[in-house]
Design a protein around this motif. Sequence first.
Motif, PDB file in Angstrom:
ATOM      1  N   CYS A 240       0.826  -1.215   0.000  1.00 28.96           N
ATOM      2  CA  CYS A 240       0.000   0.000   0.000  1.00 28.96           C
ATOM      3  C   CYS A 240       0.857   1.260   0.000  1.00 28.96           C
ATOM      4  O   CYS A 240       0.336   2.368  -0.130  1.00 28.96           O
ATOM      5  CB  CYS A 240      -0.939   0.010   1.206  1.00 28.96           C
TER       6      CYS A 240
ATOM      7  N   LEU B  58     -15.116  -0.074  -7.756  1.00 28.46           N
ATOM      8  CA  LEU B  58     -15.167   0.378  -6.358  1.00 28.46           C
ATOM      9  C   LEU B  58     -16.601   0.685  -5.936  1.00 28.46           C
ATOM     10  O   LEU B  58     -16.987   0.461  -4.778  1.00 28.46           O
ATOM     11  CB  LEU B  58     -14.270   1.606  -6.178  1.00 28.46           C
TER      12      LEU B  58
ATOM     13  N   ASP C  52      -7.864   2.194   6.769  1.00 28.13           N
ATOM     14  CA  ASP C  52      -8.892   2.946   6.045  1.00 28.13           C
ATOM     15  C   ASP C  52     -10.280   2.395   6.376  1.00 28.13           C
ATOM     16  O   ASP C  52     -10.671   1.314   5.911  1.00 28.13           O
ATOM     17  CB  ASP C  52      -8.631   2.859   4.531  1.00 28.13           C
TER      18      ASP C  52
ATOM     19  N   TYR D 176     -12.110   8.734  -6.529  1.00 28.13           N
ATOM     20  CA  TYR D 176     -11.438   7.450  -6.764  1.00 28.13           C
ATOM     21  C   TYR D 176      -9.973   7.454  -6.329  1.00 28.13           C
ATOM     22  O   TYR D 176      -9.401   6.408  -6.007  1.00 28.13           O
ATOM     23  CB  TYR D 176     -11.520   7.091  -8.255  1.00 28.13           C
TER      24      TYR D 176
ATOM     25  N   VAL E 132     -13.108   1.241   3.811  1.00 25.98           N
ATOM     26  CA  VAL E 132     -12.926  -0.017   3.079  1.00 25.98           C
ATOM     27  C   VAL E 132     -13.359  -1.177   3.967  1.00 25.98           C
ATOM     28  O   VAL E 132     -13.008  -1.217   5.154  1.00 25.98           O
ATOM     29  CB  VAL E 132     -11.436  -0.184   2.684  1.00 25.98           C
TER      30      VAL E 132
ATOM     31  N   LEU F 122      -4.749  -0.682  -7.142  1.00 24.43           N
ATOM     32  CA  LEU F 122      -5.657  -0.361  -6.041  1.00 24.43           C
ATOM     33  C   LEU F 122      -4.929  -0.608  -4.726  1.00 24.43           C
ATOM     34  O   LEU F 122      -4.246  -1.631  -4.570  1.00 24.43           O
ATOM     35  CB  LEU F 122      -6.925  -1.216  -6.102  1.00 24.43           C
ATOM     36  N   TYR F 123      -5.083   0.340  -3.802  1.00 25.70           N
ATOM     37  CA  TYR F 123      -4.347   0.278  -2.538  1.00 25.70           C
ATOM     38  C   TYR F 123      -5.321   0.601  -1.399  1.00 25.70           C
ATOM     39  O   TYR F 123      -5.813   1.730  -1.289  1.00 25.70           O
ATOM     40  CB  TYR F 123      -3.193   1.295  -2.564  1.00 25.70           C
ATOM     41  N   PHE F 124      -5.585  -0.400  -0.584  1.00 23.81           N
ATOM     42  CA  PHE F 124      -6.499  -0.244   0.537  1.00 23.81           C
ATOM     43  C   PHE F 124      -5.675  -0.225   1.818  1.00 23.81           C
ATOM     44  O   PHE F 124      -5.191  -1.274   2.272  1.00 23.81           O
ATOM     45  CB  PHE F 124      -7.522  -1.387   0.566  1.00 23.81           C
TER      46      PHE F 124
ATOM     47  N   ARG G 127      -8.425   8.256  -3.753  1.00 23.46           N
ATOM     48  CA  ARG G 127      -8.096   7.758  -2.408  1.00 23.46           C
ATOM     49  C   ARG G 127      -7.569   6.328  -2.482  1.00 23.46           C
ATOM     50  O   ARG G 127      -6.749   5.902  -1.654  1.00 23.46           O
ATOM     51  CB  ARG G 127      -9.354   7.810  -1.525  1.00 23.46           C
ATOM     52  N   TYR G 128      -8.014   5.584  -3.494  1.00 23.40           N
ATOM     53  CA  TYR G 128      -7.679   4.151  -3.591  1.00 23.40           C
ATOM     54  C   TYR G 128      -6.732   3.831  -4.750  1.00 23.40           C
ATOM     55  O   TYR G 128      -6.213   2.708  -4.817  1.00 23.40           O
ATOM     56  CB  TYR G 128      -8.974   3.346  -3.743  1.00 23.40           C
ATOM     57  N   THR G 129      -6.538   4.790  -5.665  1.00 25.09           N
ATOM     58  CA  THR G 129      -5.654   4.536  -6.816  1.00 25.09           C
ATOM     59  C   THR G 129      -4.358   5.350  -6.747  1.00 25.09           C
ATOM     60  O   THR G 129      -3.311   4.892  -7.201  1.00 25.09           O
ATOM     61  CB  THR G 129      -6.364   4.861  -8.143  1.00 25.09           C
TER      62      THR G 129
ATOM     63  N   ARG H  86      -8.815  -4.598   3.615  1.00 25.53           N
ATOM     64  CA  ARG H  86      -7.801  -3.683   4.156  1.00 25.53           C
ATOM     65  C   ARG H  86      -6.412  -4.335   4.141  1.00 25.53           C
ATOM     66  O   ARG H  86      -6.259  -5.507   4.460  1.00 25.53           O
ATOM     67  CB  ARG H  86      -8.153  -3.264   5.584  1.00 25.53           C
TER      68      ARG H  86
END
Length: 589
Positions: free
Chosen positions: A367, A453, A524, A474, A527, A518-520, A476-478, A532
């Motif tokens: 992440c 998402l 967070d 978007y 998610v 994609l990075y969770f 926040r996650y990419t 996570r």
Amino acid sequence: MASKSSRKEPAKKPAAKKNSTETKKVQPKAEARGKTAGKSAKTVKAEPVQAKAKAAAGKAAKKEAAKGAKKTVKPAKEAAPKAAKAPKAPKTAVKAKAAPAQKTVRASHDAAAPQAFIDSMMKGWKIRRPARPRKVMGLERFQERRARLSKMFKGDTLIIPSGQPKVRSNDCDYIFRPGSDFFYLTGNKEPGCVLALVPKKRGSGHDSILFVEPAVDRSTPDFFLNRARGALWVGEKLGLEGSLIRYGVTSTRSIDELGAFLKTLARGTVRIRRGLDDACDSSMKAHVRDAELATALAEMRMIKDKGEIDSLKKAIASTKLALEDVINTMKTAGSERELEAAFDCRARIEGSGVGFATIAAAGSHACTLHWTRNDGEVKEGDLLLMDVGVEGHDLYSADISRTFPVAGAFTDEQREIYDLVTRAQDAAIRAVEPGADFLAPHRAGTKVLTQGLIDLGIIQEPLEKALDEQKQTYRRYTLHSISHLLGLDVHDSAAARSEVYRQGKLRPGMVLTIEPGLYFQPDDLTVPKRYRGLGIRVEEDVLVTEKGRQVLSSSIPRKSEDVEQWIHDLWGEEDFEELEEEMDWDEEE
């Protein structure tokens, strides 16, 4: 490799020096040619290493030996500068007085050099006939590039340095890697060189003058006393004569003459490729002209010729081999460092090394976009994100990302997110075609990711709102863009104008990455808990062709089922079945 507009490209470890032979037997010929330099633009400035040079070396050595009666004997200076008359400069070159020779470089722990030792080292060597240097591979391409650059800057003198070695610690340097623009124009990998394109006095165009380090051979004590230049310390160099033949320039000069040469130039007509050599940078104040030179070179490099594309293909093939070493190591690895070592070892065997710092990110470390510490544990059930590239011997680098299940098979949650990322990648690749916006692949891939998402319940607003450039929900996650150019630099052509690059159009010959991710983050709360700590990126290298695209990295498995099969094949049927049984047993427990 994930690209961000604010990101500084990782430092690259430079490539090792490559040296050729230049002996006493060649040099008298070089001096003879030097005397007629005014008649021939292709005449090399001879290195004065005749009998007078030898005598001067002996005198200098004796003088130093006399001083040594106190405590230590300082090694003799290079004999060349005062030993013989400097040949006339070629008509095509700007005349400059020869600078004093560089002092012999010694370290604090070096022993003194008594005169008797110096005398014994100066005799008893077999006279060798050096082989004629080969012309650098792709010489015509380098000459054509210089000619194109010449047409862009008529009447201006252009200065492009190779750069200097970077200090790692005290007197230890990193392995040298030349500046990409210098290599693009010459094919030369030696440190401390400078290419000067000087307007011709008659006719149009430029003469190419290559400033290089002179060969320090057995005609002077420096061949064994000088740590920086001596043949017994750093290997034999091409020198002036050899460099002239190998690189096909108009003339060559000693790098010791560079300072005087720069002082002769009229400031309003000089452009310097800055940031590579302090001597060049400090010779005159920076000007917008310099940035224009950097931009012109960056935009030339945007379009790859066939030779460059072949180089990228080789680097990608080597990267696949290195990833297979990673997979084999992953079976028993306990740390990210082991996986980094597996990749980097193969990169050094296959090419000049890694094109950028290896990212070997296991578990939630994935992440962090540019996780290069690589000091974490590798645990059963984790994902391993490898963002890597082998840099070939000709300095072109691959940039490939793959995310592997450490256990050999994805869990349901991992597969769900992984497959979403590769669907986005498919859409982005389809958007690569000549005439399309450079950002078209990014928009296509981002749309698929964002809809995914929404379907997962992570984004809870309509697609149009989530994609609004003023909100960018978007991201926040990419986090990063999906594409950047690739070539001699992993983030190639960085100095190109925005309207030509990011806001421009795709053109045949461009090579770009397609790398959705994609990075969770583990903390967070937007998610679902089951996702996570997952970080997944998959990256391909894609060539824009006349009619569409070619995925240069298509031989490296990327779909989830293909990645599992790849691991399966490398680990062997028996090992893989045992792992599957262990995973089933763990789930039952």
